[in-house]
Design an enzyme around this catalytic site. Sequence first.
Site, PDB file in Angstrom:
ATOM      1  N   HIS A 195       0.832  -1.203   0.000  1.00  0.00           N
ATOM      2  CA  HIS A 195       0.000   0.000   0.000  1.00  0.00           C
ATOM      3  C   HIS A 195       0.870   1.258   0.000  1.00  0.00           C
ATOM      4  CE1 HIS A 195      -3.336  -2.671   0.869  1.00  0.00           C
ATOM      5  NE2 HIS A 195      -4.175  -1.654   0.832  1.00  0.00           N
ATOM      6  N   HIS A 223       1.471  -3.701   9.227  1.00  0.00           N
ATOM      7  CA  HIS A 223       2.904  -3.615   8.935  1.00  0.00           C
ATOM      8  C   HIS A 223       3.640  -2.973  10.095  1.00  0.00           C
ATOM      9  CE1 HIS A 223       2.678  -4.740   4.656  1.00  0.00           C
ATOM     10  NE2 HIS A 223       1.545  -4.047   4.623  1.00  0.00           N
TER      11      HIS A 223
END
Length: 258
Positions: free
Chosen positions: A178, A220
């Site tokens: 992303h 993440h």
Amino acid sequence: MPSPRSSRERRTGSGSSRLEFLSLVSQRSPGAPDSPSRRKEPGSSAAAPLPEEDCMKLNPSFLGIALSSLLAIDLWASKRLGVCAGEGSAWGSARPLMKVIEISGHGVPWLLGTFYGLCQSDSSAAREVLLNLLFALLLDLVLVAVVKGLVKRPRPTHNKMDMFVTISVDKYSFPSGHATRAALVCRFILRHLVLAVPLRVLVVLWALIVSISRVMLGRHNMTDVLFGLLLGYMLYSVVEHCWLSPLSAPALFALWSH
């Protein structure tokens, strides 16, 4: 003058005392270290030197200590910032909004939207921009998948695996796809679309919010996102260098021409 008998007794006494001294020394020092000229016996209990790898473990390098410390700080800070990782987290009520932001940076909507715009476009200039955007998105997917497959860093332990449309390598964390896509699309839009200043600011804010949401959702670690942003920024330069035009790729433009 001393008699011969007394001289013999003196020599005999001195010889016996010398033998007694040598015997006493050999008895009191049975474990004396071998001289360099003597060979070590197979059953010797002398300590063997440590293997080289053990010496390295006992004496880690400065670089190894620094990397381990940075990794520990990264894991600690990422867990503290994962305030939307679950419904019971500190900002659990904002999790639905973070998931909407997550979808806005996902590769599937961007690929489908770009492909649809390419099919509906009547302008050759617009088709050129959209075709290169499609090329950039595909290149981003391939590169991120390769790096994830090579590094194989697991996702944070506090992550809830409810992500939107995942594939096999999405179980790995490094780098953030992303964040890579956000940086790539942000540079692409700012370079090739004529936008007012407020819209340009919104594009930059969108890229930053998408990247921050990856840590807030627990998807993440911070280093995954930072490396993803750097990778996406550099990837755009590759796209610019390999820019597709009617001259460099006439077959592709002929395919999309009406």
